[in-house]
Design a protein around this motif. Structure first.
Motif, mmCIF file in Angstrom:
data_model
loop_
_atom_site.group_PDB
_atom_site.id
_atom_site.type_symbol
_atom_site.label_atom_id
_atom_site.label_comp_id
_atom_site.label_asym_id
_atom_site.label_seq_id
_atom_site.Cartn_x
_atom_site.Cartn_y
_atom_site.Cartn_z
ATOM 1 N N THR A 109 9.922 22.251 51.711
ATOM 2 C CA THR A 109 8.858 22.889 52.475
ATOM 3 C C THR A 109 7.643 21.962 52.354
ATOM 4 O O THR A 109 7.691 20.991 51.598
ATOM 5 N N GLU A 111 3.929 22.789 52.134
ATOM 6 C CA GLU A 111 2.572 23.284 51.852
ATOM 7 C C GLU A 111 1.701 22.203 51.207
ATOM 8 O O GLU A 111 0.539 22.022 51.562
ATOM 9 N N ARG A 140 17.302 21.972 50.733
ATOM 10 C CA ARG A 140 17.276 22.908 49.608
ATOM 11 C C ARG A 140 18.684 22.946 49.037
ATOM 12 O O ARG A 140 19.634 23.248 49.762
ATOM 13 N N GLU A 142 20.827 24.753 47.845
ATOM 14 C CA GLU A 142 21.184 26.165 47.700
ATOM 15 C C GLU A 142 22.382 26.335 46.760
ATOM 16 O O GLU A 142 23.306 25.516 46.796
ATOM 17 N N MET A 150 23.835 28.645 59.110
ATOM 18 C CA MET A 150 23.021 29.797 58.702
ATOM 19 C C MET A 150 22.383 29.572 57.336
ATOM 20 O O MET A 150 21.232 29.918 57.112
ATOM 21 N N GLY A 152 22.358 26.352 55.264
ATOM 22 C CA GLY A 152 22.709 24.972 54.995
ATOM 23 C C GLY A 152 21.941 24.475 53.788
ATOM 24 O O GLY A 152 21.098 25.188 53.231
ATOM 25 N N PHE A 155 18.561 21.518 56.631
ATOM 26 C CA PHE A 155 18.379 22.369 57.812
ATOM 27 C C PHE A 155 17.058 22.051 58.496
ATOM 28 O O PHE A 155 16.146 21.495 57.880
ATOM 29 N N MET A 157 13.611 23.066 60.257
ATOM 30 C CA MET A 157 12.626 24.151 60.255
ATOM 31 C C MET A 157 11.442 23.766 61.121
ATOM 32 O O MET A 157 11.069 22.603 61.192
ATOM 33 N N TYR A 161 1.050 25.386 59.371
ATOM 34 C CA TYR A 161 0.111 25.616 58.278
ATOM 35 C C TYR A 161 -1.255 25.894 58.870
ATOM 36 O O TYR A 161 -1.752 25.082 59.665
ATOM 37 N N GLU A 269 17.625 36.533 58.768
ATOM 38 C CA GLU A 269 16.224 36.105 58.756
ATOM 39 C C GLU A 269 16.067 34.818 59.567
ATOM 40 O O GLU A 269 16.601 33.778 59.200
ATOM 41 N N ILE A 270 15.299 34.909 60.658
ATOM 42 C CA ILE A 270 15.116 33.732 61.513
ATOM 43 C C ILE A 270 13.713 33.145 61.387
ATOM 44 O O ILE A 270 13.456 32.038 61.849
ATOM 45 N N GLY A 271 12.816 33.883 60.756
ATOM 46 C CA GLY A 271 11.467 33.353 60.558
ATOM 47 C C GLY A 271 10.779 34.067 59.415
ATOM 48 O O GLY A 271 11.199 35.161 59.002
ATOM 49 N N HIS A 272 9.741 33.433 58.880
ATOM 50 C CA HIS A 272 9.045 34.023 57.739
ATOM 51 C C HIS A 272 7.612 33.501 57.741
ATOM 52 O O HIS A 272 7.400 32.290 57.805
ATOM 53 N N PHE A 274 3.559 33.702 55.983
ATOM 54 C CA PHE A 274 2.889 33.968 54.701
ATOM 55 C C PHE A 274 1.383 33.777 54.828
ATOM 56 O O PHE A 274 0.927 32.840 55.501
ATOM 57 N N GLY A 304 7.208 29.811 59.008
ATOM 58 C CA GLY A 304 8.457 29.057 59.197
ATOM 59 C C GLY A 304 9.397 29.708 60.192
ATOM 60 O O GLY A 304 9.457 30.938 60.302
ATOM 61 N N GLY A 306 13.569 29.148 61.213
ATOM 62 C CA GLY A 306 14.807 28.421 60.941
ATOM 63 C C GLY A 306 15.427 27.941 62.248
ATOM 64 O O GLY A 306 16.212 28.646 62.861
#
Ligand code: P5A
Length: 422
Positions: A109, A111, A140, A142, A150, A152, A155, A157, A161, A269-272, A274, A304, A306
Motif C-alpha cells: 500500500t 500511505e 501482499r 497473503e 480474488m 492474489g 494484485f 489496486m 490519498y 470486498e471490492i473497495g475500502h 479510510f 482503495g 481492488g
C-alpha cells in the motif's frame, strides 16, 4: 480482431484446483494464467477487461477532482520506519535488500509514499484539499492466496490519498470518495453496498468497505435492507446512517434494526475507504500553515479499489453454466462474430469490415461448430452474430443476446446497422 490472429488459450475442462466459478472461468476463458501461488500473467482477453475497468475508475476519479500520478512499486523501508509500520506489518510484507544493503520492500500500500511526496511540496492550506491517486501493482504475501485474482499476492489496486487542513475538510473528501465509489461500481453493472468496517493495519477510526453480495464472498455482511432502496439517491449521509456492517463490527446487542429488516449475506470486498487523521502526517511531519497562521498536521484519508479483484467479482455476479456474461460496460469485446462455414466467409467478412474491429472478436477459425459456439458462450461477449447457411441464399444472420439467450434473425444490413458505431 480476428481470432485466427489472436492469442486466446481457452480450456475445455474445469481446472481441478479452482474452487469458485470466477476462478474456473477466468482460467478457462483465457483471461489469466498462474505462474506461482497468487501471481498471474494477464492474457490479452483478461487484460482488455482489466484496462476497461481501469478506464471507468480513472474517468470517475478524474470527475471527482482527484489527480492521477504514479508512485513506485518498490519502496525504501526507511519511510515505513518513520511512520512506525515497518515492524507491525509482519510477514505480509515482501522485504527486499538491494546491492547497497538498503532495506527495501515491494509496496503492499502507499500511505507512506504519498505522505512523503506531499510533505516536501505542500506548505499552505491554500493548496488543499488535494487528492492524488494511482493505479499500481501491490504485493501482499497473503497466508492463503486463493480464488484466483480474488485474493492474489500480486494484485492491481487503485489507491487514492486525500489531504486536508482540518477534520471538516477531510470528511468532505471522504464523502466525495464514498459517492464516487458508488458511481464507479454502478457503471460496471454492479450493485454495491457500503458497510462500516474494521480498519486493520491501515488505521484510523472511520472506514467503509464496499461489497457486492455473493455466496462465495469471504466477508459476512449485516445490513438493513433499506440500503438498496436508498442507493439510487446516492445521498452519502443517508447511506452512511443505515445500519450496514461487516464481520466483527456486528453486535446483536446494539443493532436496533428489527429482525425482519436485517439481512445477513456473504460479500466480496471490492473497495475500502479510510479516514485516519494524522496517523501518518504526525510521525512523518507533513504539516501546512492553516488559515489562522498555525502549523497543523494534515488530515488524511486513503481509498482503495481492488482493480484485479473486480474482474473476479464481476464474473461471480454475471455468469451461467456455459460461461461468463460480461456487462457491456466491461466486456473485452462487444460482439462475437461467428463464421460457421467457409461458404459464408464472404458474408462474415463483410460484416466484420463494416463494424469497428476493436469491438468485434471474429471467429474466422476452421474448428467445429460446437467448439465455436461453446467457446463464444464461455468468453461471454454480450452479443453474438452468427453467420450460417442462411447468409448464403437469404442474406440472413442470427443475433444472440448472451445474457437472455434470445436469438433474432436479421438481414445482414440490419445487423450491421444495429451494431455499427463507426
Ligand atoms: C486503501 C488504499 C488499503 O490498502 N490503502 C490504500 C488502503 N486498503 S485495503 O482494504 O487493504 O485494500 C484495498 C482493496 O484492495 C483489494 N485487495 C485485494 N485484491 C486482490 N488480492 C488481494 N490480496 C487483495 N487485498 C486487498 C480489495 O478490493 C480491497 O478493498
Amino acid at each position: 480482431m480476428r481470432l485466427s490472429k489472436y492469442y486466446l488459450p481457452t480450456l475445455k475442462e474445469k481446472p481441478a484446483h479452482a474452487k469458485i466459478i470466477s476462478h474456473q472461468y477466468s482460467l478457462r476463458a483465457g483471461l489469466i494464467k498462474q505462474i506461482a501461488s497468487g501471481i498471474y500473467t494477464w492474457l490479452p482477453l483478461g487484460l482488455r477487461v482489466l484496462k476497461t475497468i481501469e478506464d471507468i475508475i480513472r474517468d470517475e476519479m478524474d470527475k471527482s477532482g482527484a489527480i492521477e500520478a504514479l508512485m513506485p512499486c518498490v519502496q525504501p523501508a526507511n519511510l515505513w520506519r518513520e511512520s512506525g509500520r515497518y515492524d507491525d506489518y509482519g510477514k505480509e510484507m515482501l522485504r527486499i535488500r538491494d546491492r547497497h544493503e538498503e532495506d527495501m520492500l515491494f509496496g503492499p500500500t502507499h500511505e507512506e509514499v504519498a505522505t512523503d511526496l506531499i510533505r516536501d511540496t505542500v506548505r499552505s492550506y491554500k493548496d488543499l484539499p488535494l487528492c492524488l491517486y494511482h493505479i499500481q501493482w501491490k504485493f501482499r504475501d497473503e497466508v492463503r492466496p486463493r480464488y484466483g485474482v480474488m485474493r492474489g499476492r500480486e494484485f492491481l489496486m487503485k489507491d487514492a490519498y486525500s489531504f486536508d487542513v482540518n477534520y471538516e475538510g477531510a470528511l468532505n473528501s471522504y464523502n466525495l470518495m464514498y459517492k464516487t465509489y458508488i458511481k464507479i461500481f454502478k457503471r460496471m453493472g454492479l450493485t454495491p453496498i457500503g458497510v462500516r468496517a474494521d480498519t486493520g493495519p491501515i488505521g484510523g477510526n472511520l472506514s467503509h468497505e464496499f461489497h457486492i453480495l455473493a455466496n462465495t464472498g469471504e466477508s459476512t455482511l449485516y445490513y438493513d435492507n433499506k440500503f438498496f432502496e436508498l442507493l439510487e439517491s446516492e445521498d452519502v449521509e443517508s447511506l452512511k446512517n443505515i445500519y450496514a456492517v461487516a464481520d466483527d463490527m456486528h453486535d446483536p446487542k446494539t443493532c436496533l434494526v428489527p429482525q425482519e429488516q436485517l439481512n445477513v449475506s456473504k460479500g466480496i470486498e471490492i473497495g475500502h475507504i479510510f479516514y485516519f487523521g494524522d496517523k501518518y502526517s504526525k510521525p512523518m511531519k507533513a504539516s501546512v500553515t492553516s488559515q489562522d497562521g498555525k502549523n497543523v498536521n494534515m488530515h488524511m484519508g486513503s481509498y482503495g479499489i481492488g482493480v484485479s479483484r473486480l474482474v473476479g467479482a464481476i464474473i461471480e455476479a454475471f455468469h451461467d453454466d456455459k460461461g461468463i456474461i460480461w456487462p457491456e460496460a466491461v466486456a473485452p469485446f462487444r460482439i462475437g462474430l461467428i463464421n460457421l462455414q467457409t461458404k459464408v466467409t464472404e458474408a462474415a467478412d463483410k460484416i466484420y469490415k463494416a463494424l469497428k474491429s476493436d469491438e468485434v472478436l471474429y471467429d474466422d477459425t476452421e474448428g467445429s461448430i460446437g467448439v465455436k459456439f461453446s467457446r463464444m458462450d464461455l468468453i461471454g461477449l454480450p452479443w453474438q452474430i452468427i453467420v450460417g447457411k442462411k447468409a448464403m441464399n437469404e442474406n440472413i444472420v442470427e443475433v444472440k443476446n448472451r445474457a437472455t439467450g434470445e436469438v433474432k434473425e436479421m438481414q445482414i444490413e440490419e445487423a450491421i446497422n444495429r451494431f455499427s458505431t463507426k
